[in-house]
Design a protein around this motif. Structure first.
Motif, PDB file in Angstrom:
ATOM      1  N   SER A  54     -26.521  34.480 -24.646  1.00  0.00           N
ATOM      2  CA  SER A  54     -26.172  32.954 -24.922  1.00  0.00           C
ATOM      3  C   SER A  54     -27.602  32.687 -25.855  1.00  0.00           C
ATOM      4  O   SER A  54     -28.662  33.336 -25.781  1.00  0.00           O
ATOM      5  CB  SER A  54     -26.370  32.126 -23.627  1.00  0.00           C
ATOM      6  N   LEU A  55     -27.525  31.497 -26.495  1.00  0.00           N
ATOM      7  CA  LEU A  55     -28.555  30.800 -27.286  1.00  0.00           C
ATOM      8  C   LEU A  55     -29.028  29.907 -26.444  1.00  0.00           C
ATOM      9  O   LEU A  55     -28.702  28.720 -26.413  1.00  0.00           O
ATOM     10  CB  LEU A  55     -27.931  30.348 -28.578  1.00  0.00           C
ATOM     11  N   ARG A  63     -34.248  32.857 -23.827  1.00  0.00           N
ATOM     12  CA  ARG A  63     -33.553  34.118 -24.057  1.00  0.00           C
ATOM     13  C   ARG A  63     -33.981  34.834 -25.252  1.00  0.00           C
ATOM     14  O   ARG A  63     -34.856  34.398 -26.054  1.00  0.00           O
ATOM     15  CB  ARG A  63     -32.020  33.621 -24.369  1.00  0.00           C
ATOM     16  N   THR A  94     -20.119  38.101 -25.796  1.00  0.00           N
ATOM     17  CA  THR A  94     -21.491  38.054 -25.587  1.00  0.00           C
ATOM     18  C   THR A  94     -21.832  37.889 -24.104  1.00  0.00           C
ATOM     19  O   THR A  94     -22.464  39.027 -23.675  1.00  0.00           O
ATOM     20  CB  THR A  94     -21.741  36.615 -26.307  1.00  0.00           C
ATOM     21  N   PRO A 107     -24.794  34.134 -30.352  1.00  0.00           N
ATOM     22  CA  PRO A 107     -25.628  35.496 -29.447  1.00  0.00           C
ATOM     23  C   PRO A 107     -24.954  36.485 -30.290  1.00  0.00           C
ATOM     24  O   PRO A 107     -23.754  36.667 -30.682  1.00  0.00           O
ATOM     25  CB  PRO A 107     -25.123  35.311 -28.101  1.00  0.00           C
ATOM     26  N   ILE A 146     -29.414  37.336 -32.311  1.00  0.00           N
ATOM     27  CA  ILE A 146     -28.653  36.431 -33.096  1.00  0.00           C
ATOM     28  C   ILE A 146     -27.887  37.010 -34.125  1.00  0.00           C
ATOM     29  O   ILE A 146     -28.463  37.732 -34.851  1.00  0.00           O
ATOM     30  CB  ILE A 146     -29.684  35.230 -33.426  1.00  0.00           C
TER      31      ILE A 146
END
Length: 462
Positions: free
Chosen positions: A383-384, A388, A368, A68, A392
């Motif tokens: 977060s990935l 979301r 993150t 992230p 990135i």
């Protein structure tokens, strides 16, 4: 096509990142995994190749670690213009040296400093940054607007904190009287800033917080009224806390309490509050921060540079407290990259508390998801995951870094690897380790020009 139209066109496209080691932070990791972005949101994350996406831009993440975007939870961007001064001073010595030159900064200084500072942050993987601006010299232009405009130009999400000081030396405070404002002016200007700039909508690029400077530079009335204003407006609260032992002695002498106890007595603990530093906390303070959901912005390099100490981050995390990372102002942490604070935090905790005090993944999580929680944006950032925002960072962990099998360890323990790509809401801000939203060299030159201008202006008072 206008720049705004171009940005919107970029955000509407589909992007596929493949073959990267994907560290979601919130859950699984996927060696050789994929991320799919549609517009400004993540739509898929998982192992192996991505599902078909005709017409998508495809990014080959071979040799890369996807994380992230990093979240910077504490800064003073204007300080880019005053780096390299009072280099062997304690916090209070450093402040008393710099208050007077800072009193001469203008919007041109802030604009150049913010451009360089935010560009530098982006190059270190930062997609969201806060800023705590608490000096507003009279007649020097719109300083808050200057940094907000710079953030929009660089292309990062921005959470400026309208700071303030109303307790000068004549009232027992640390700052000279000429750099403080009166209570009514502060509250009126802060409310106006919220009304003008704060965007609470999903995916927002700009949110405002209320941020009196510190217990030793503001009045009790300002703290109480600021909390009331922030909660009436539905925005967050931020200030410095427990940065040095000098502060604890000052607060004990003035109020008969520790800094944390004093802020608690004024209603300043809660899930809508995050404090910077929290270096000198008692066990009872740590438990109280954890049980109230109050966040901490950990700034290890600045705390080391000023000799302030090492925050008890591992203990805060053990108690379940929210902790993010921050670079702090560049005048107390010269040229510190946000990604570098992951390593700094990791090693300082281990130096003080042993090799199991903090892991590489815990440090990444602070940078993150921990930061997103401090800013109240954990549902969108940090977060990935599908749904979301597509903020990135793609780091090159091949080459020399490939001698370490675990890409997260390679990233956290060693020299920060090159940044292959940085996306903010699906829009490229850094490509091949180079800032692309503005000319990178120009951003650097603007920061240097801001320094030279501030030093010229400072001659009026030095």
């Amino acid at each position: 096509m206008t720049p705004d139209t171009a940005r919107e066109t970029t955000r509407r496209g589909t992007i596929v990142i493949e073959n990267a080691h994907v560290a979601t932070v919130s859950g699984e990791e996927y060696p050789g995994g994929h991320i799919v972005i549609d517009g400004d949101r993540i739509t898929a994350v998982g192992p192996g190749p991505a599902p078909p996406a005709p017409g998508a831009e495809r990014i080959d993440g071979t040799g890369c670690l996807a994380t992230p975007g990093l979240v910077n939870t504490h800064h003073h961007l204007y300080q880019w213009a005053s780096q390299g001064l009072a280099v062997d001073s304690t916090l209070f010595e450093w402040l008393t040296t710099l208050y007077r030159p800072w009193s001469k900064m203008d919007a041109e200084v802030v604009s150049g400093a913010a451009s360089a500072g935010l560009g530098w942050l982006a190059k270190s993987g930062c997609t969201t940054s806060t800023d705590h601006h608490y000096l507003f010299p009279s007649g020097r232009g719109d300083l808050l607007a200057a940094e907000i405009d710079a953030a929009a130009e660089i292309g990062v999400r921005f959470h400026p904190c309208r700071g303030s000081m109303d307790r000068g030396q004549s009232q027992g405070g640390l700052p000279p009287d000429e750099v403080v404002e009166d209570l009514d002016t502060i509250l009126a200007e802060t409310a106006a800033a919220i009304d003008r700039y704060h965007d609470p909508s999903p995916g927002s690029m700009l949110r405002v917080a209320v941020a009196p400077c510190s217990p030793f530079s503001v009045s009790r009335d300002l703290l109480v009224e600021s909390a009331r204003l922030a909660r009436d407006k539905g925005v967050r609260l931020h200030t410095h806390l427990a940065e040095t032992l000098d502060e604890e002695e000052h607060t004990a002498e003035q109020f008969g309490m520790t800094p944390t106890e004093f802020m608690d007595s004024l209603g300043w603990l809660g899930p809508d509050v995050w404090f910077a530093h929290c270096v000198h906390l008692h066990d009872t303070d740590i438990k109280r921060l954890a049980e109230t959901g109050t966040g901490t912005a950990h700034c290890p390099s600045s705390n080391a540079r000023l000799g302030a100490g090492i925050a008890r981050v591992s203990r805060l995390l053990e108690e379940g407290a929210t902790v993010g990372l921050g670079v702090d102002g560049s005048a107390s942490a010269e040229l510190v990259p946000l990604a570098g604070e992951i390593r700094q935090a990791l090693y300082m905790q281990r130096a003080r508390h042993g090799p199991t005090a903090l892991t590489a993944r815990q440090a990444l999580r602070m940078a993150t998801l921990g930061g997103a929680r401090c800013l109240g944006r954990e549902d969108e950032l940090g977060s990935l995951e599908p749904g979301r925002l597509a903020d990135i960072a793609l780091w090159r962990v091949d080459g020399f870094h490939a001698a370490v099998d675990d890409p997260v360890v390679a990233f956290a323990f060693g020299k920060t690897p090159p940044l292959q790509r940085l996306l903010v809401g699906g829009r490229t801000v850094v490509d091949d380790d180079t800032l692309v939203t503005v000319p990178q060299d120009e951003a650097g030159r603007r920061g240097a020009a801001a320094h030279r201008r501030l030093m010229r202006l400072a001659e009026e008072v030095l």
